[in-house]
Motif scaffolding. Structure first.
Motif, PDB file in Angstrom:
ATOM      1  N   GLY A 110      -1.791  -5.091  -4.605  1.00 45.85           N
ATOM      2  CA  GLY A 110      -1.159  -5.040  -3.437  1.00 45.85           C
ATOM      3  C   GLY A 110      -2.189  -5.133  -2.188  1.00 45.85           C
ATOM      4  O   GLY A 110      -1.639  -4.688  -1.084  1.00 45.85           O
ATOM      5  N   CYS A 152      -4.647  -9.048  -5.161  1.00 44.33           N
ATOM      6  CA  CYS A 152      -3.517  -9.358  -4.691  1.00 44.33           C
ATOM      7  C   CYS A 152      -2.431  -8.653  -5.728  1.00 44.33           C
ATOM      8  O   CYS A 152      -1.257  -8.253  -5.201  1.00 44.33           O
ATOM      9  CB  CYS A 152      -3.293 -10.862  -4.806  1.00 44.33           C
ATOM     10  SG  CYS A 152      -4.086 -11.617  -3.371  1.00 44.33           S
ATOM     11  N   LYS A 169       2.113  -6.598   6.429  1.00 46.50           N
ATOM     12  CA  LYS A 169       2.450  -7.866   6.915  1.00 46.50           C
ATOM     13  C   LYS A 169       1.297  -8.335   7.561  1.00 46.50           C
ATOM     14  O   LYS A 169       0.519  -7.821   8.364  1.00 46.50           O
ATOM     15  CB  LYS A 169       3.719  -8.049   7.866  1.00 46.50           C
ATOM     16  CG  LYS A 169       4.919  -7.800   7.068  1.00 46.50           C
ATOM     17  CD  LYS A 169       5.979  -7.934   8.161  1.00 46.50           C
ATOM     18  CE  LYS A 169       7.448  -7.774   7.438  1.00 46.50           C
ATOM     19  NZ  LYS A 169       8.526  -8.155   8.408  1.00 46.50           N
ATOM     20  N   LEU A 181      -3.504  -7.423   0.027  1.00 43.78           N
ATOM     21  CA  LEU A 181      -3.353  -8.657   0.546  1.00 43.78           C
ATOM     22  C   LEU A 181      -4.368  -9.064   1.457  1.00 43.78           C
ATOM     23  O   LEU A 181      -4.957 -10.114   1.456  1.00 43.78           O
ATOM     24  CB  LEU A 181      -1.765  -9.191   1.063  1.00 43.78           C
ATOM     25  CG  LEU A 181      -1.779 -10.535   1.910  1.00 43.78           C
ATOM     26  CD1 LEU A 181      -1.839 -11.538   0.691  1.00 43.78           C
ATOM     27  CD2 LEU A 181      -0.326 -10.432   2.300  1.00 43.78           C
ATOM     28  N   HIS A 233       3.704 -10.926  -2.260  1.00 47.97           N
ATOM     29  CA  HIS A 233       3.904 -10.045  -1.108  1.00 47.97           C
ATOM     30  C   HIS A 233       5.117 -10.417  -0.184  1.00 47.97           C
ATOM     31  O   HIS A 233       5.344 -10.093   0.911  1.00 47.97           O
ATOM     32  CB  HIS A 233       2.799 -10.025  -0.181  1.00 47.97           C
ATOM     33  CG  HIS A 233       1.751  -9.101  -0.875  1.00 47.97           C
ATOM     34  ND1 HIS A 233       1.102  -7.863  -0.604  1.00 47.97           N
ATOM     35  CD2 HIS A 233       0.770  -9.349  -1.743  1.00 47.97           C
ATOM     36  CE1 HIS A 233       0.264  -7.339  -1.341  1.00 47.97           C
ATOM     37  NE2 HIS A 233      -0.105  -8.159  -1.757  1.00 47.97           N
ATOM     38  N   LYS A 239       5.924  -4.876  -0.874  1.00 49.92           N
ATOM     39  CA  LYS A 239       5.077  -5.413   0.139  1.00 49.92           C
ATOM     40  C   LYS A 239       4.808  -4.463   0.943  1.00 49.92           C
ATOM     41  O   LYS A 239       5.356  -3.643   1.715  1.00 49.92           O
ATOM     42  CB  LYS A 239       5.900  -6.421   1.167  1.00 49.92           C
ATOM     43  CG  LYS A 239       5.090  -7.056   2.282  1.00 49.92           C
ATOM     44  CD  LYS A 239       5.791  -8.396   2.582  1.00 49.92           C
ATOM     45  CE  LYS A 239       7.295  -7.961   3.198  1.00 49.92           C
ATOM     46  NZ  LYS A 239       7.948  -8.916   3.865  1.00 49.92           N
ATOM     47  N   LYS A 240       3.361  -4.172   1.196  1.00 50.88           N
ATOM     48  CA  LYS A 240       2.562  -3.091   1.807  1.00 50.88           C
ATOM     49  C   LYS A 240       2.273  -3.227   3.163  1.00 50.88           C
ATOM     50  O   LYS A 240       2.468  -2.377   4.013  1.00 50.88           O
ATOM     51  CB  LYS A 240       1.459  -2.526   1.027  1.00 50.88           C
ATOM     52  CG  LYS A 240       1.558  -2.024  -0.462  1.00 50.88           C
ATOM     53  CD  LYS A 240       0.373  -1.364  -0.862  1.00 50.88           C
ATOM     54  CE  LYS A 240       0.950  -0.824  -2.247  1.00 50.88           C
ATOM     55  NZ  LYS A 240      -0.505  -0.117  -3.064  1.00 50.88           N
ATOM     56  N   CYS A 284      -0.756 -14.889  -3.928  1.00 48.11           N
ATOM     57  CA  CYS A 284      -0.974 -13.876  -3.103  1.00 48.11           C
ATOM     58  C   CYS A 284       0.091 -13.678  -2.458  1.00 48.11           C
ATOM     59  O   CYS A 284       0.722 -12.294  -1.938  1.00 48.11           O
ATOM     60  CB  CYS A 284      -2.120 -13.937  -2.332  1.00 48.11           C
ATOM     61  SG  CYS A 284      -3.569 -13.541  -3.497  1.00 48.11           S
ATOM     62  N   TYR A 285       0.720 -14.599  -1.611  1.00 45.88           N
ATOM     63  CA  TYR A 285       1.940 -14.501  -0.668  1.00 45.88           C
ATOM     64  C   TYR A 285       3.170 -14.333  -1.429  1.00 45.88           C
ATOM     65  O   TYR A 285       4.022 -13.737  -0.864  1.00 45.88           O
ATOM     66  CB  TYR A 285       1.744 -15.825   0.098  1.00 45.88           C
ATOM     67  CG  TYR A 285       0.942 -15.624   1.332  1.00 45.88           C
ATOM     68  CD1 TYR A 285       0.764 -14.870   2.378  1.00 45.88           C
ATOM     69  CD2 TYR A 285       0.025 -16.828   1.413  1.00 45.88           C
ATOM     70  CE1 TYR A 285       0.119 -14.810   3.529  1.00 45.88           C
ATOM     71  CE2 TYR A 285      -1.204 -16.799   2.460  1.00 45.88           C
ATOM     72  CZ  TYR A 285      -1.008 -15.746   3.235  1.00 45.88           C
ATOM     73  OH  TYR A 285      -1.894 -15.639   4.350  1.00 45.88           O
ATOM     74  N   THR A 325       7.051  -9.457  -8.639  1.00 42.54           N
ATOM     75  CA  THR A 325       7.319  -9.211  -7.304  1.00 42.54           C
ATOM     76  C   THR A 325       6.593  -7.579  -7.158  1.00 42.54           C
ATOM     77  O   THR A 325       7.163  -6.860  -7.875  1.00 42.54           O
ATOM     78  CB  THR A 325       8.531  -9.326  -6.648  1.00 42.54           C
ATOM     79  OG1 THR A 325       8.839 -10.778  -6.828  1.00 42.54           O
ATOM     80  CG2 THR A 325       8.400  -8.816  -5.146  1.00 42.54           C
TER      81      THR A 325
END
Length: 303
Positions: free
Chosen positions: A99, A96, A25, A101, A132, A22-23, A128-129, A19
């Motif tokens: 970072g 991905c 959404k 996405l 993130h 998460k930069k 990819c998901y 993991t």
């Protein structure tokens, strides 16, 4: 010692997809529909790229440095990717893992018509998901890949990773085991299955597998860490320390490595060294290891 060993085995957990922070959404709820992926201005027939097992490997130089160097990117630190047999998906994964996405999804959007029947495409989208933090969409796309090919081990393995994140260890174990039984399966599910075995005290069988990994990848950090713990559980302190010493000190900030290393040092009569190793751990990122950290710290402070 028995109490400590019971605690030790709860540390281990491995994932083929680590993991990252998460930069951003991205709202892609509607992207599940095929129509959202098609450029309406371009109806030119394309030749689809079918799945080939070779597409799931990355050509990295010295594979002895990692048992999974040809199967994952996250275990190599900063991604060092050479163009694989499938250039498009390699580039997507690189974006991905680093970072980005939005870039990764954009590339996948462009590749959709060419790859829509290829399980590697949907597995890449799921990864990819997952990277993130969107487990729900990752689960959806891994299942899509699996539905296209029931024996597609990367997606099956990654479903196991999600089950682990959700605390469904038994389901994860069964999923990894299913992946290991598929002919030609990669090392990753075997690796994950062994880590879960170690977690629940089935270290005899697990450690045999780690020794097998060690013969082909003697510099792999997670293999060394696992074998250090295996020997610690057997109270073979000298051998345990031998494996831990082979791990580069740059990794001592990882609690899953240094906590057990510290225990091995303390049990070997090297309390000061054990304390030094414990101080290498970055407490601010302990997360699930926080409770274990306090237990080990108290153990080191005792006589």
């Amino acid at each position: 010692m028995k109490c400590l060993c019971f605690i030790i085995i709860s540390l281990f957990l491995f994932s083929s997809c680590s993991t990252v922070s998460k930069k951003e959404k991205v709202d892609v709820a509607s992207s599940v529909k095929d129509s959202d992926w098609v450029d309406e201005a371009d109806f030119k027939e394309l030749i689809e790229t079918k799945y080939s097992q070779g597409q799931d490997y990355f050509n990295e130089g010295n594979i002895k440095s990692s048992a999974l160097a040809l199967e994952t990117l996250d275990r190599l630190g900063e991604p060092k990717i050479e163009i694989s047999k499938d250039k498009g998906l390699d580039v997507v994964l690189s974006s991905c893992y680093q970072g980005d996405l939005t870039e990764g999804l954009g590339l996948l959007d462009e590749l959709y018509r060419k790859y829509k029947s290829n399980p590697s495409y949907w597995n890449t989208l799921g990864t990819c998901y997952l990277l993130h933090g969107n487990d729900k969409l990752a689960l959806l796309f891994y299942n899509k890949a699996k539905n296209l090919d029931k024996k597609y081990t990367p997606a099956i393995n990654n479903l196991g990773v999600i089950y682990l994140k959700k605390g469904k260890d038994q389901k994860a174990l069964e999923t990894f085991k299913q992946a290991t039984r598929i002919k030609g399966s990669s090392k990753t599910p075997h690796f994950n299955y062994s880590f879960l075995q170690l977690r629940y005290g089935l270290h005899k069988e697990a450690c045999d597998q780690f020794n097998s990994f060690y013969r082909t990848s003697p510099e792999d950090i997670d293999v060394l860490n696992a074998l250090g713990t295996c020997e610690l559980l057997e109270n073979n302190l000298s051998k345990s320390l031998g494996f831990f010493k082979k791990i580069d000190s740059d990794y001592y900030s990882r609690a899953d490595i240094s906590l057990n290393y510290a225990i091995a040092l303390k049990l070997s009569g090297r309390k000061d060294d054990a304390v030094d190793i414990l101080e290498e751990i970055e407490e601010k990122i302990l997360n699930k290891h926080r409770e274990y950290f306090q237990i080990v710290k108290s153990f080191l402070e005792g006589n």
